[in-house]
Design a protein around this motif. Sequence first.
Motif, short mmCIF file in Angstrom:
data_model
loop_
_atom_site.label_atom_id
_atom_site.label_comp_id
_atom_site.label_asym_id
_atom_site.label_seq_id
_atom_site.Cartn_x
_atom_site.Cartn_y
_atom_site.Cartn_z
N GLU A 111 -17.40 -5.21 -18.95
CA GLU A 111 -18.12 -5.57 -20.32
C GLU A 111 -17.58 -5.82 -21.27
O GLU A 111 -17.98 -6.72 -21.74
CB GLU A 111 -18.39 -3.26 -21.38
CG GLU A 111 -18.87 -3.32 -21.70
CD GLU A 111 -19.58 -2.07 -22.25
OE1 GLU A 111 -19.86 -1.86 -23.65
OE2 GLU A 111 -19.27 -1.49 -21.22
N TYR A 112 -16.28 -5.57 -21.23
CA TYR A 112 -15.56 -6.69 -22.44
C TYR A 112 -14.78 -7.91 -21.43
O TYR A 112 -15.53 -8.48 -23.18
CB TYR A 112 -14.13 -5.85 -22.81
CG TYR A 112 -13.78 -5.00 -23.51
CD1 TYR A 112 -13.48 -4.78 -25.40
CD2 TYR A 112 -13.70 -3.57 -23.16
CE1 TYR A 112 -13.49 -3.86 -26.32
CE2 TYR A 112 -13.88 -1.95 -24.48
CZ TYR A 112 -14.22 -2.25 -25.42
OH TYR A 112 -13.45 -1.08 -26.35
N THR A 154 -7.24 2.11 -23.51
CA THR A 154 -7.18 0.85 -22.54
C THR A 154 -8.68 0.82 -23.82
O THR A 154 -9.04 -0.99 -24.19
CB THR A 154 -8.11 1.73 -21.66
OG1 THR A 154 -7.35 2.40 -20.95
CG2 THR A 154 -8.98 1.12 -20.64
N ASN A 155 -9.44 1.73 -24.83
CA ASN A 155 -10.60 0.05 -25.68
C ASN A 155 -9.56 -0.37 -26.81
O ASN A 155 -10.16 -1.73 -26.19
CB ASN A 155 -10.97 1.69 -26.59
CG ASN A 155 -12.36 1.87 -25.39
OD1 ASN A 155 -12.97 1.30 -24.85
ND2 ASN A 155 -12.61 3.04 -25.56
N ASN A 156 -8.50 -0.28 -26.38
CA ASN A 156 -7.94 -1.09 -27.83
C ASN A 156 -7.20 -2.49 -26.77
O ASN A 156 -7.24 -3.58 -27.37
CB ASN A 156 -6.89 0.08 -28.45
CG ASN A 156 -5.98 -2.05 -29.99
OD1 ASN A 156 -6.47 -2.07 -30.63
ND2 ASN A 156 -4.48 -0.97 -30.05
N ILE A 157 -6.90 -1.62 -25.54
CA ILE A 157 -6.07 -3.40 -25.02
C ILE A 157 -7.35 -3.34 -24.66
O ILE A 157 -6.57 -5.18 -24.56
CB ILE A 157 -4.91 -2.20 -23.54
CG1 ILE A 157 -4.06 -1.59 -24.54
CG2 ILE A 157 -5.07 -3.04 -23.05
CD1 ILE A 157 -3.51 -0.60 -23.26
N ALA A 201 -2.10 -7.70 -25.04
CA ALA A 201 -2.30 -7.02 -25.83
C ALA A 201 -1.18 -6.33 -26.39
O ALA A 201 -0.22 -5.71 -25.27
CB ALA A 201 -3.33 -5.92 -25.19
N HIS A 202 -0.69 -5.80 -27.61
CA HIS A 202 0.35 -4.16 -28.14
C HIS A 202 -0.96 -3.01 -28.55
O HIS A 202 -2.02 -3.01 -29.17
CB HIS A 202 0.48 -4.83 -29.72
CG HIS A 202 0.98 -6.38 -28.81
ND1 HIS A 202 2.55 -5.92 -28.07
CD2 HIS A 202 1.14 -7.00 -28.80
CE1 HIS A 202 3.13 -7.50 -27.24
NE2 HIS A 202 1.81 -8.28 -28.10
N MET A 216 -7.26 -8.10 -25.61
CA MET A 216 -7.44 -8.67 -24.26
C MET A 216 -8.34 -9.98 -24.13
O MET A 216 -8.18 -11.23 -24.82
CB MET A 216 -7.48 -8.22 -23.43
CG MET A 216 -5.81 -7.91 -22.73
SD MET A 216 -5.64 -7.38 -21.22
CE MET A 216 -6.14 -8.43 -20.04
N PHE A 217 -9.96 -9.34 -24.85
CA PHE A 217 -11.36 -10.45 -24.67
C PHE A 217 -11.80 -10.08 -26.30
O PHE A 217 -12.41 -10.97 -26.59
CB PHE A 217 -11.97 -9.47 -23.79
CG PHE A 217 -11.32 -9.06 -22.35
CD1 PHE A 217 -11.96 -9.79 -21.57
CD2 PHE A 217 -11.16 -8.07 -22.12
CE1 PHE A 217 -11.13 -10.56 -20.49
CE2 PHE A 217 -10.92 -8.18 -20.74
CZ PHE A 217 -10.63 -8.80 -19.93
#
Length: 186
Positions: free
Chosen positions: A39-40, A13-16, A5-6, A20-21
């Motif tokens: 959860e993600y 954390t949410n954006n990462i 992730a970038h 990722m997922f």
Amino acid sequence: AAFAAHAKDRKDTNNILKTMFSQVMPTLILGADTPLHKEYAAKSTTKYKMIDSLSQLKDLSASLKNKPCDFNDCPSIYGGFNEHGLIPEVLEDKFGLPLEITPQSYFDKNNIPHLSDMASSALDILSQNKNGFFLMLESSMPDMVGHSNYIIDNNHKSPSAIAVLVREMVELEKTLAILKEFKIGR
């Protein structure tokens, strides 16, 4: 996370996790996690096999060994082993998996893998992919110990930061030995 992730801020954390997922979707993810990580992973369009203990990791690794797969039919696995105190009952700040100076009885009681366990299982699982694989391992704790040496040394219940660092390096050496011994088709 930097390989999957970038984000402009490492604390995003949410954006990462979203990236990722929902975009990158690595085949195998192992490490400390929080309920948000789980959860993600559960919401991902990739159907991750969710595990959360060393025994599940070993069982899964053994069950997949010698079962070749192609890129599209290899299992996707998410192993989240919760967050723990750095040294449970000594340094309760939660940053991930416990430091290696933690008594083995804590790892056993909580069914937590060491880095070497995760590396060995990852190689067993990923090496089944006939198309090859990329494995990124991180041993972040030696760096964390260096940055937090004053916290460790100022805690009267904790071993010295240098003793903690030595134990982290012993685990890293064990992990490197596993990686050096690895051969495709082992």
